[in-house]
Scaffold this motif. Structure first.
Motif, PDB file in Angstrom:
ATOM      1  N   ALA A 186      -6.602   0.414  -4.824  1.00 51.68           N
ATOM      2  CA  ALA A 186      -7.077  -0.882  -4.241  1.00 51.68           C
ATOM      3  C   ALA A 186      -6.998  -1.818  -5.408  1.00 51.68           C
ATOM      4  O   ALA A 186      -6.649  -3.039  -5.464  1.00 51.68           O
ATOM      5  CB  ALA A 186      -8.409  -0.618  -3.809  1.00 51.68           C
ATOM      6  N   LEU A 234       0.782  -1.045  -0.035  1.00 54.36           N
ATOM      7  CA  LEU A 234       0.068  -0.044   0.146  1.00 54.36           C
ATOM      8  C   LEU A 234       0.754   1.327   0.057  1.00 54.36           C
ATOM      9  O   LEU A 234       0.633   2.249  -0.882  1.00 54.36           O
ATOM     10  CB  LEU A 234      -0.869   0.002   1.279  1.00 54.36           C
ATOM     11  CG  LEU A 234      -2.001   1.212   1.366  1.00 54.36           C
ATOM     12  CD1 LEU A 234      -2.789   1.261  -0.043  1.00 54.36           C
ATOM     13  CD2 LEU A 234      -2.797   1.062   2.547  1.00 54.36           C
ATOM     14  N   TRP A 288      -8.180   6.003  -4.020  1.00 57.89           N
ATOM     15  CA  TRP A 288      -8.099   4.744  -3.256  1.00 57.89           C
ATOM     16  C   TRP A 288      -8.716   3.578  -3.967  1.00 57.89           C
ATOM     17  O   TRP A 288      -8.124   2.624  -4.008  1.00 57.89           O
ATOM     18  CB  TRP A 288      -8.643   4.908  -2.172  1.00 57.89           C
ATOM     19  CG  TRP A 288      -8.062   6.113  -1.194  1.00 57.89           C
ATOM     20  CD1 TRP A 288      -8.535   7.431  -0.683  1.00 57.89           C
ATOM     21  CD2 TRP A 288      -6.965   5.998  -0.547  1.00 57.89           C
ATOM     22  NE1 TRP A 288      -7.702   8.121   0.079  1.00 57.89           N
ATOM     23  CE2 TRP A 288      -6.561   7.158   0.033  1.00 57.89           C
ATOM     24  CE3 TRP A 288      -5.842   4.921  -0.749  1.00 57.89           C
ATOM     25  CZ2 TRP A 288      -5.388   7.415   1.011  1.00 57.89           C
ATOM     26  CZ3 TRP A 288      -4.760   5.122   0.028  1.00 57.89           C
ATOM     27  CH2 TRP A 288      -4.266   6.269   0.665  1.00 57.89           C
ATOM     28  N   CYS A 314      -8.161   0.687   2.287  1.00 62.05           N
ATOM     29  CA  CYS A 314      -6.927   1.260   1.852  1.00 62.05           C
ATOM     30  C   CYS A 314      -6.672   2.575   2.510  1.00 62.05           C
ATOM     31  O   CYS A 314      -5.595   2.919   3.183  1.00 62.05           O
ATOM     32  CB  CYS A 314      -6.507   1.145   0.457  1.00 62.05           C
ATOM     33  SG  CYS A 314      -6.417  -0.407  -0.242  1.00 62.05           S
TER      34      CYS A 314
END
Length: 237
Positions: A35, A19, A31, A47
């Motif tokens: 992801a 991440l 995001w 995330c």
DNA sequence: AATGAGATCAACCGCCCAGAC
DNA sequence: AGTCTGGGCGGTTGATCTCAT
């Protein structure tokens, strides 16, 4: 088509590293995209939450100081349960952290009240007024210190902390990537460089690329991950 | 040393809002 | 102008840790 199950529950070090790498590449806004392309099998929300509450550089991750506690009380008095708003006034603290603190505080307060009714001698100690009883960060056990036991919930054994990771990233790349100005609030912390294409490219094409294109960046990020194979060696799975 | 209660913290859920289309 | 989608926020829960007995 094959539907990959969305992962839930505690994050592993491996996932964290992944991440962090992708946030470095794509910034901390897209995001859902992150992801998808990261292959984490997590939701974008998940995330984001992990990043905001745990991985984001500058987090203090130690017990609140009396000053901070006082500020929380004051701001809560002013704004109510606007945790994110309160958090913005407390550099290095997350809304979740403050929310949790407040919850603990109200519980304690309720208990103190209860007990106070039984034994008036102790009734004057609310969290705010007893702030001086709270140990300072220096006196806290190792667990609360920045970087220690960082992955207590991430799995057994001790890998390298995010502090180490950030430090390593920063020291290895300080000459190569200049962080986008204003990408992050000016906490009293030296931020490692994080690419912020959103700001650098405006409404750039980068965000328009689909998942396939994103895979290209996966190989890029693999270089980053490979730097932390030593840490990876301690991964639990 | 074992165990139960309480405290703490990470993470998920659901709703709402803003921006994109 | 309306709809859709993603991100942000507050509330809540469950797992883990700590401490007292």
């Amino acid at each position: 088509m094959a539907h990959e199950e969305i992962r839930k529950g505690p994050w592993t070090e491996q996932e964290d590293l992944q991440l962090v790498g992708f946030v470095r590449l794509f910034g901390d806004r897209r995001w859902d995209f992150i992801a998808k392309v990261s292959g984490l099998n997590r939701t974008g929300k998940s995330c984001r939450l992990r990043w905001v509450n745990y991985l984001q550089p500058g987090l203090k991750r130690r017990k609140m100081t009396p000053q901070e506690e006082q500020l929380v009380l004051e701001l809560h008095n002013k704004w109510g349960n606007r945790w994110s708003r309160i958090a913005r006034k407390l550099p290095g603290r997350t809304d979740n952290e403050i929310k949790n603190y407040w919850r603990t505080y109200t519980r304690k307060k309720a208990q103190t009240k209860k007990r106070g009714a039984a034994s008036p001698a102790s009734s004057s100690s609310t969290c705010a007024s007893s702030a001086s009883n709270i140990p300072s960060a220096d006196t806290l056990p190792i667990r609360d210190a920045m970087g220690e036991s960082f992955y207590d919930t991430g799995g057994p054994g001790k890998g390298c902390s995010m502090e180490d990771i950030w430090e390593d990233i920063f020291s290895s790349e300080e000459n190569s990537i200049i962080p986008a100005a204003g990408s992050y609030p000016s906490y009293d912390y030296v931020y490692p460089p994080i690419a912020s294409p959103t700001w650098e490219l405006g409404t750039g094409n980068l965000w328009k690329m689909d998942e396939e294109d994103g895979k290209m960046f996966e190989s890029q990020s693999n270089q980053f991950f490979s730097s932390y194979e030593n840490c990876g060696a301690s991964f639990s799975g």
